[in-house]
Scaffold this active site. Structure first.
Site, short mmCIF file in Angstrom:
data_model
loop_
_atom_site.label_atom_id
_atom_site.label_comp_id
_atom_site.label_asym_id
_atom_site.label_seq_id
_atom_site.Cartn_x
_atom_site.Cartn_y
_atom_site.Cartn_z
N GLY A 58 5.73 -6.75 0.52
CA GLY A 58 5.02 -5.98 -0.51
C GLY A 58 5.46 -6.40 -1.90
O GLY A 58 5.64 -5.55 -2.78
N ALA A 59 5.59 -7.71 -2.10
CA ALA A 59 6.17 -8.22 -3.34
C ALA A 59 5.15 -8.36 -4.46
O ALA A 59 5.50 -8.79 -5.56
CB ALA A 59 6.84 -9.57 -3.08
N ASN A 60 3.90 -7.99 -4.20
CA ASN A 60 2.88 -8.16 -5.24
C ASN A 60 2.74 -6.95 -6.14
O ASN A 60 1.97 -6.98 -7.10
CB ASN A 60 1.52 -8.45 -4.59
CG ASN A 60 1.06 -7.31 -3.70
OD1 ASN A 60 1.68 -7.05 -2.67
ND2 ASN A 60 0.03 -6.60 -4.09
N GLY A 71 4.54 -3.02 -7.78
CA GLY A 71 5.58 -2.00 -7.93
C GLY A 71 7.00 -2.50 -7.74
O GLY A 71 7.44 -3.48 -8.36
N GLY A 85 8.48 -3.90 -5.19
CA GLY A 85 8.63 -5.21 -4.56
C GLY A 85 8.48 -6.33 -5.59
O GLY A 85 9.25 -7.30 -5.59
N SER A 104 13.42 6.69 1.35
CA SER A 104 12.90 7.61 0.32
C SER A 104 13.67 8.91 0.40
O SER A 104 14.17 9.29 1.48
CB SER A 104 11.42 7.88 0.60
OG SER A 104 10.98 8.99 -0.15
N TYR A 154 4.49 10.62 6.57
CA TYR A 154 5.18 9.73 5.61
C TYR A 154 6.69 9.99 5.67
O TYR A 154 7.49 9.06 5.74
CB TYR A 154 4.66 9.95 4.18
CG TYR A 154 5.41 9.11 3.15
CD1 TYR A 154 5.26 7.72 3.12
CD2 TYR A 154 6.28 9.70 2.24
CE1 TYR A 154 5.96 6.94 2.19
CE2 TYR A 154 6.98 8.93 1.31
CZ TYR A 154 6.81 7.56 1.30
OH TYR A 154 7.52 6.78 0.39
N1 LIG Z 1 7.42 4.84 -5.95
C1 LIG Z 1 8.20 5.81 -5.49
O1 LIG Z 1 8.44 6.84 -6.15
C2 LIG Z 1 8.82 5.67 -4.14
C3 LIG Z 1 9.66 6.71 -3.70
C4 LIG Z 1 10.30 6.58 -2.49
C5 LIG Z 1 10.12 5.44 -1.73
N2 LIG Z 1 9.29 4.46 -2.17
C6 LIG Z 1 9.12 3.27 -1.31
O2 LIG Z 1 9.14 2.11 -2.08
C7 LIG Z 1 8.45 1.06 -1.40
C8 LIG Z 1 7.58 0.29 -2.38
O3 LIG Z 1 6.56 1.14 -2.86
P1 LIG Z 1 6.02 1.11 -4.36
O4 LIG Z 1 6.36 2.41 -4.96
O5 LIG Z 1 6.42 -0.14 -5.05
O6 LIG Z 1 4.44 1.13 -4.09
P2 LIG Z 1 3.28 0.07 -4.37
O7 LIG Z 1 3.29 -0.36 -5.79
O8 LIG Z 1 2.05 0.72 -3.84
O9 LIG Z 1 3.68 -1.16 -3.47
C9 LIG Z 1 3.58 -1.10 -2.06
C10 LIG Z 1 3.50 -2.50 -1.51
O10 LIG Z 1 3.38 -2.41 -0.08
C11 LIG Z 1 2.29 -3.24 0.29
N3 LIG Z 1 1.64 -2.84 1.54
C12 LIG Z 1 0.94 -1.71 1.78
N4 LIG Z 1 0.45 -1.77 3.03
C13 LIG Z 1 0.84 -2.94 3.57
C14 LIG Z 1 0.63 -3.58 4.80
N5 LIG Z 1 -0.14 -3.05 5.77
N6 LIG Z 1 1.18 -4.79 5.02
C15 LIG Z 1 1.93 -5.37 4.06
N7 LIG Z 1 2.16 -4.84 2.86
C16 LIG Z 1 1.61 -3.62 2.61
C17 LIG Z 1 1.31 -3.13 -0.86
O11 LIG Z 1 0.36 -4.15 -0.79
P3 LIG Z 1 -1.12 -3.96 -1.45
O12 LIG Z 1 -0.94 -4.21 -2.92
O13 LIG Z 1 -1.93 -4.98 -0.74
O14 LIG Z 1 -1.55 -2.55 -1.16
C18 LIG Z 1 2.28 -3.28 -2.02
O15 LIG Z 1 2.62 -4.62 -2.20
C19 LIG Z 1 7.69 1.75 -0.27
O16 LIG Z 1 8.37 1.51 0.95
C20 LIG Z 1 7.78 3.23 -0.61
O17 LIG Z 1 7.75 4.06 0.54
C21 LIG Z 1 8.65 4.55 -3.36
#
Ligand SMILES: NC(=O)c1ccc[n+]([C@@H]2O[C@H](COP(=O)([O-])OP(=O)(O)OC[C@H]3O[C@@H](n4cnc5c(N)ncnc54)[C@H](OP(=O)(O)O)[C@@H]3O)[C@@H](O)[C@H]2O)c1
Length: 320
Positions: free
Chosen positions: A19-21, A23, A25, A148, A175
């Site tokens: 998910g490096a594209n 947030g 990642g 999380s 979740y």
């Molecule tokens: N943000 C917060 O406050 C928060 C809090 C607690 C935990 N987290 C955790 O942090 C991690 C990163 O999340 P983020 O906040 O950076 O969100 P994000 O910006 O939505 O990034 C999520 C990433 O996961 C990818 N992804 C989603 N479904 C996928 C799939 N089926 N196969 C491969 N990649 C997939 C997305 O790809 P697409 O761009 O193609 O959708 C995107 O690259 C997650 O594990 C999340 O549970 C975040």
């Protein structure tokens, strides 16, 4: 207090970030590449990788960024992606299991698994197991699995892990369960590294509340009802007020990936409720520390994904 200035020189190291594209990642990939690592950025499409690369390139013209297509919601695709990585990178020093989805409407993966547990946990369980060879070849490799604060709300209902028998679909509970599974997996993986006597560390981290696409991506998927619409509006309003910047929110997982932290440790922000603030040791709840449950989840994950961690089998054929 950990900052990006604390990153060691990672020249010659290979990191894989799922998910490096987007947030956290994307920010993690930027930091690791900034420290000199070759960073394999997985994304669901080449277009998404290209956009992410274009975001990093202006401030790091020499960044060594590589693309591997990965969709965690398809075990066939996970196998293919892992095979590509194994063939091109004999050693993987850092794996960051970062990708995730949150509070999606009820749906299943290509393999018929509940979408959130299937993507966040089973997909990463399979991916990590399939990358054991290059990870163990690296020596002192690091596996970081992003959990999380929501893991505290998670319940491992082993009779109905995928809500197949429940009336109605509780997306928040699912979740939270997937994030509890992430943390249980990270801790169990470290126990298995220890039992097998291998030179690798498994750690976990969480970003508190960080403003990313996570809060809108899942709830906006087709099939959502009123709850999803309200959650989408609510989180859009809350994000700029409550959410940390992605630069700050990514620090716990970057710290977990590069600092000399103990295997089995868990990192997160230190402010009230671990929602924001500088990086420090995060609270692991009782459920995540339950070793019998973690072993049970592991066995279910092997049965569900068909991925075995053979390299961690001890000479007695068991790691426990
Ligand atoms: N943000 C917060 O406050 C928060 C809090 C607690 C935990 N987290 C955790 O942090 C991690 C990163 O999340 P983020 O906040 O950076 O969100 P994000 O910006 O939505 O990034 C999520 C990433 O996961 C990818 N992804 C989603 N479904 C996928 C799939 N089926 N196969 C491969 N990649 C997939 C997305 O790809 P697409 O761009 O193609 O959708 C995107 O690259 C997650 O594990 C999340 O549970 C975040």
């Amino acid at each position: 207090m950990f900052t990006l200035a604390d990153l060691p020189d990672l020249t010659g190291r290979t990191a894989v970030v799922t998910g490096a594209n987007s947030g956290l990642g994307l920010e993690t990939a930027r930091a690791l590449a900034g420290a000199g690592a070759t960073v394999v950025m997985t994304a669901r499409s080449k277009d998404k990788f290209d956009a992410a690369e274009a975001d990093i390139r202006p401030t790091n013209r020499t960044a060594d960024l590589r693309f591997v297509q990965l969709d965690l919601a398809s075990l066939d695709n996970v196998r293919t992606a892992a095979e590509v990585i194994r063939s091109e990178y004999p050693e993987v020093d850092i794996l960051v299991n970062n990708a995730g989805i949150m509070m999606t409407p009820e749906a299943t993966t290509a393999d018929g698994l509940e979408l959130q547990l299937g993507t966040n946990h089973f997909g990463h369980f399979a991916f990590t197991g399939l990358l054991l060879e290059p990870l163990l070849a690296a020596g002192d490799a690091r596996v970081v699995t992003v959990s999380s604060g929501m893991h505290h709300r998670g319940e491992m209902d082993f009779d109905d892990l995928q809500q197949q028998q429940s009336d109605g679909y509780d997306t928040t509970a699912q979740y939270a369960r997937s994030k509890l599974a992430n943390l249980m997996f990270a801790l169990e993986l470290q126990r298995r590294f220890d039992a097998a006597g291998v030179d690798a560390r498994s750690v976990s981290a969480h970003p508190g509340y960080t403003a990313t696409n996570l809060q809108s991506a899942g709830v906006q998927l087709p099939g959502g009802g009123l709850f999803h619409k309200a959650a989408s509006i609510g989180m859009r309003l809350l994000n700029p007020i409550v959410g940390m910047s992605v630069e700050q929110g990514a620090l716990p997982q970057i710290h977990a990936a590069v600092s000399d932290v103990p295997g089995g440790s868990y990192w997160g922000p230190q402010g009230p409720g671990e929602m924001r603030g500088p990086v420090g040791s995060a609270k692991v709840n009782r459920k995540a520390r339950n070793e019998a449950d973690a072993a049970r989840l592991w066995d279910i994950s092997v049965d569900t994904t068909g991925v075995t961690y053979d390299a961690l089998e001890t000479s007695t054929g068991s790691v426990r």
